[in-house]
Design an enzyme around this catalytic site. Structure first.
Site, PDB file in Angstrom:
ATOM      1  N   CYS A  40       3.647  -4.474  10.114  1.00 45.13           N
ATOM      2  CA  CYS A  40       4.150  -3.100  10.247  1.00 45.13           C
ATOM      3  C   CYS A  40       3.773  -2.474  11.589  1.00 45.13           C
ATOM      4  O   CYS A  40       3.537  -1.256  11.680  1.00 45.13           O
ATOM      5  CB  CYS A  40       3.675  -2.199   9.097  1.00 45.13           C
ATOM      6  N   LYS A  83      -7.231   0.300   0.138  1.00 51.33           N
ATOM      7  CA  LYS A  83      -7.860  -0.557   1.161  1.00 51.33           C
ATOM      8  C   LYS A  83      -9.385  -0.396   1.135  1.00 51.33           C
ATOM      9  O   LYS A  83     -10.101  -1.123   1.804  1.00 51.33           O
ATOM     10  CB  LYS A  83      -7.337  -0.197   2.553  1.00 51.33           C
ATOM     11  N   HIS A 112       0.714   1.873  13.400  1.00 51.92           N
ATOM     12  CA  HIS A 112       1.385   1.325  12.216  1.00 51.92           C
ATOM     13  C   HIS A 112       2.652   2.157  12.000  1.00 51.92           C
ATOM     14  O   HIS A 112       2.687   3.350  12.323  1.00 51.92           O
ATOM     15  CB  HIS A 112       0.430   1.474  11.026  1.00 51.92           C
ATOM     16  N   GLN A 148      -7.362   2.089   8.198  1.00 49.02           N
ATOM     17  CA  GLN A 148      -8.174   0.888   8.445  1.00 49.02           C
ATOM     18  C   GLN A 148      -9.609   1.229   8.826  1.00 49.02           C
ATOM     19  O   GLN A 148     -10.393   0.325   9.130  1.00 49.02           O
ATOM     20  CB  GLN A 148      -7.551   0.037   9.567  1.00 49.02           C
ATOM     21  N   ASP A 185      -5.056   8.546  11.678  1.00 48.58           N
ATOM     22  CA  ASP A 185      -4.690   7.612  10.610  1.00 48.58           C
ATOM     23  C   ASP A 185      -5.931   6.753  10.342  1.00 48.58           C
ATOM     24  O   ASP A 185      -6.258   5.856  11.114  1.00 48.58           O
ATOM     25  CB  ASP A 185      -3.502   6.769  11.077  1.00 48.58           C
TER      26      ASP A 185
HETATM   27  N1  C6P Z   1      -1.435  -1.557   6.618  1.00 47.46           N
HETATM   28  C1  C6P Z   1      -1.587  -3.969   6.670  1.00 47.46           C
HETATM   29  O1  C6P Z   1      -1.457  -5.080   6.166  1.00 47.46           O
HETATM   30  P1  C6P Z   1      -0.399   2.467   2.976  1.00 47.46           P
HETATM   31  O2  C6P Z   1       0.619   1.386   2.817  1.00 47.46           O
HETATM   32  O3  C6P Z   1       0.208   3.819   2.985  1.00 47.46           O
HETATM   33  O4  C6P Z   1      -1.564   2.334   2.068  1.00 47.46           O
HETATM   34  O5  C6P Z   1      -1.047   2.252   4.435  1.00 47.46           O
HETATM   35  C2  C6P Z   1      -0.237   2.372   5.556  1.00 47.46           C
HETATM   36  C3  C6P Z   1      -1.024   2.089   6.780  1.00 47.46           C
HETATM   37  C4  C6P Z   1      -1.225   3.124   7.687  1.00 47.46           C
HETATM   38  N2  C6P Z   1      -1.958   2.925   8.787  1.00 47.46           N
HETATM   39  C5  C6P Z   1      -2.539   1.756   9.054  1.00 47.46           C
HETATM   40  C6  C6P Z   1      -3.373   1.625  10.287  1.00 47.46           C
HETATM   41  C7  C6P Z   1      -2.371   0.682   8.172  1.00 47.46           C
HETATM   42  O6  C6P Z   1      -2.951  -0.483   8.445  1.00 47.46           O
HETATM   43  C8  C6P Z   1      -1.582   0.851   7.010  1.00 47.46           C
HETATM   44  C9  C6P Z   1      -1.340  -0.292   6.065  1.00 47.46           C
HETATM   45  C10 C6P Z   1      -1.344  -2.749   5.815  1.00 47.46           C
HETATM   46  O7  C6P Z   1      -1.932  -3.822   7.829  1.00 47.46           O
HETATM   47  C11 C6P Z   1      -0.093  -2.858   5.031  1.00 47.46           C
HETATM   48  S1  C6P Z   1       1.350  -2.830   6.035  1.00 47.46           S
END
Ligand code: C6P
Length: 428
Positions: free
Chosen positions: A385, A244, A141, A221, A218
Site C-alpha cells: 500500500c 497492529k 501509506h 506502525q 499516522d
Molecule cells: N499497513 C501493511 O502491511 P489500517 O489498515 O487502517 O489498520 O492501517 C492502515 C495503515 C496506515 N498507515 C500505515 C503506516 C500502515 O502501515 C497501515 C497499514 C499494513 O503495511 C496493511 S496495508
C-alpha cells in the site's frame, strides 16, 4: 493520572520492578505461534500487516461475549452498565498508552484508515479551501494519501510532498522550503510501513507549527513499537490501529486535541452521537461520542484496552529495544548469508522500526513469499500500500519481514534458511 515524565516512569519501576523483557517468555502468550504450518514451526514475520493477539486479549473478548455482551450507553440494566464501564475503561487505557492529557480525546475507530478519514472529512472539509496546501511525504501509506487526494480534488486545494533520500530519510531541507507555502496541514507517518524509517515527529511538528500548519501523524506502525507520548510529540492528530498493536481486528483510535475535536463537525451521524433530535435539526453529543455514531465495536475496543495494558506492562522502552536489536541482527545476517540480497531503508537501526524490506535478484517477491510459506515462514510481498514510494525507488514490488514483541532471532534464522531454499528452487 497518566504516567507522564521519565522520572515518574522510573519511580513506578522502583516500586514494582518489571521482569526483564524475554521474547521466549512473551512468545508463550501468543497461542497462534505454537503450531506447525506446512510441516514446519510457524514463523510469523508479517506483523506490520497485522499483529498476533496474546491470550489476555483473547480472554478479555471471550469474557465480554460470555458474561456481559450488551450495547453501551443505553441499557439501564446490569450487563449494559458493565459493558459501558468496560468500554470507557478501555478508552482510558488507550489514552494512557499514548499519554493523552484527557481520555475524552480518544475516539474509537475501526482502524487508522478510518481515523484519518474522520479528520479529512470533518476537519478537512471545514478548513481546506481553494488553493490551500497540504504537505505529505513520498513514503505515505495509501491511507494517509488517498483521503487527502479526494479532499483537495473536491476543494481545489493542493498537495505537496516531502521527498526522501535513496535510503528512505525525509528531506527536511525541502520540507523547510515547502513550509513557505503556508500549508494548512502537514500529515506524515511516524514509522514507514515499507522502509521502517522512524521520522522525527517532534522536530517536524515544531517546524510545521512555526509555519502555522496543524500536524496529523499516522501512527499505525509506531504505536505497537515505540513509546508514544502525544504531549511530548506536540502533534494535533494521532491516528493508529489496534490490530497492529496486539488488539483485535476492527479496533483503532484517533487522538486529537480537545479544542480541535470540539470545533469539528460530526463525521458519521445517526444514533449515539446526538444529544437531542428534532425532525428538522439535532444537537450533537459531547466528545468523543460525537464521533462514535451507531453501535461501536465494544468487544474489540475492550480488547484494545487490554492490549495497551499488556504493552505498558512489558514496557514500551523494552519493546523498542527488543525490536531494534532484531533489526540490527537482520541487517547484519541477511547480506552475509543470502548472496545478492538487496535491502532497502535506512541501514542505521537507530533510525528504523522493526521492518526489513528486501528483494532477491531474479526472483519476484511473490515467488519468494510463496516458497517461504512452504517452510512455514510468513512474509508480505507486493507494494505494501505504498505504490508511490515503490515508484520513487524504482521498484515494482518488495518482500518484507516485520517484527513484533514475540519475534525472535530464531525467526530471522528461519527466514535466512528459507531464502536459501528460494535461491535453490529458482537456481539463482
Ligand atoms: N499497513 C501493511 O502491511 P489500517 O489498515 O487502517 O489498520 O492501517 C492502515 C495503515 C496506515 N498507515 C500505515 C503506516 C500502515 O502501515 C497501515 C497499514 C499494513 O503495511 C496493511 S496495508
Amino acid at each position: 493520572m497518566a504516567i507522564t515524565s521519565e522520572s515518574s516512569v522510573d519511580a513506578v519501576a522502583v516500586a514494582h520492578p518489571r521482569p526483564a523483557f524475554d521474547p521466549a517468555v512473551v512468545r508463550r502468550d501468543f497461542p497462534i505461534l505454537d503450531q506447525e504450518i506446512n510441516g514446519h514451526p510457524f514463523v510469523y514475520l508479517d506483523s506490520a500487516s497485522s499483529s498476533q493477539k496474546p491470550q489476555v486479549v483473547i480472554d478479555a473478548m471471550a469474557d465480554y461475549y460470555c458474561r456481559y455482551n450488551a450495547n453501551v450507553h443505553r441499557g439501564i440494566y446490569t450487563i449494559g452498565e458493565q459493558a459501558t464501564a468496560a468500554y470507557e475503561q478501555a478508552r482510558a487505557r488507550v489514552g494512557r498508552f499514548i499519554n493523552a492529557p484527557d481520555s475524552h480525546e480518544i475516539v474509537f475507530t475501526r482502524n487508522a484508515t478510518e481515523a484519518i478519514n474522520l479528520v479529512s472529512y470533518s476537519w478537512g472539509r471545514r478548513n481546506i479551501g481553494r488553493g490551500d496546501a497540504i504537505v505529505l511525504t513520498e513514503m505515505e501509506h495509501h491511507a494517509n494519501l488517498v483521503p487527502w487526494q479526494i479532499l483537495v480534488q473536491e476543494k481545489d486545494g493542493d498537495l505537496e510532498f516531502i521527498p526522501i533520500t535513496d535510503d528512505g530519510i525525509l528531506r527536511l531541507d525541502v520540507f523547510e522550503v515547502l513550509l513557505r507555502l503556508r500549508p494548512k496541514l502537514v500529515a506524515f507517518t511516524h514509522v514507514s510501513n515499507t522502509l521502517g524509517t522512524i521520522n522525527p515527529v517532534r522536530e517536524m511538528t515544531e517546524m510545521a507549527h512555526a509555519a502555522g500548519a496543524l500536524v496529523l501523524v499516522d501512527g499505525a506502525q509506531a504505536a505497537p513499537h515505540v513509546p508514544i507520548d502525544v504531549q511530548e510529540l506536540g502533534c494535533d492528530f494521532y491516528a493508529f490501529s489496534g490490530h497492529k498493536m496486539l488488539a483485535p481486528m476492527g479496533s483503532g483510535a484517533l487522538w486529537a486535541r480537545r479544542e480541535l475535536l470540539e470545533s469539528m463537525p460530526p463525521f458519521l451521524s445517526g444514533g449515539e452521537m446526538i444529544r437531542e433530535v428534532h425532525l428538522r435539526r439535532s444537537d450533537f453529543n459531547e466528545i468523543p461520542w460525537k464521533f462514535e455514531a451507531g453501535t461501536p465495536a465494544v468487544g474489540d475496543s475492550i480488547g484494545m484496552g487490554v492490549a495497551a495494558e499488556y504493552l505498558m506492562d512489558l514496557g514500551m522502552d523494552a519493546v523498542r529495544a527488543h525490536e531494534r536489536e532484531l533489526v540490527e541482527y537482520a541487517l547484519d545476517v541477511l547480506p552475509r548469508e543470502v548472496p545478492g540480497i538487496a535491502l532497502y531503508g535506512p541501514m542505521d537501526p537507530s533510525l528504523r522500526g522493526g521492518v526489513v524490506p528486501f528483494n532477491l535478484p531474479d526472483v519476484h517477491p511473490h515467488d519468494v513469499a510463496q516458497v517461504l510459506d512452504r517452510f512455514g515462514v510468513a512474509v508480505r510481498a507486493g507494494h505494501h500500500c505504498t505504490m508511490p514510494l515503490h515508484e520513487r525507488l524504482d521498484l515494482a514490488a518488495t518482500a518484507r519481514a516485520s517484527f513484533n514483541v514475540y519475534s525472535t532471532r530464531g525467526d530471522i534464522d528461519a527466514l535466512v534458511a528459507g531464502l536459501k531454499e528460494v535461491q535453490r528452487v529458482f537456481d539463482v
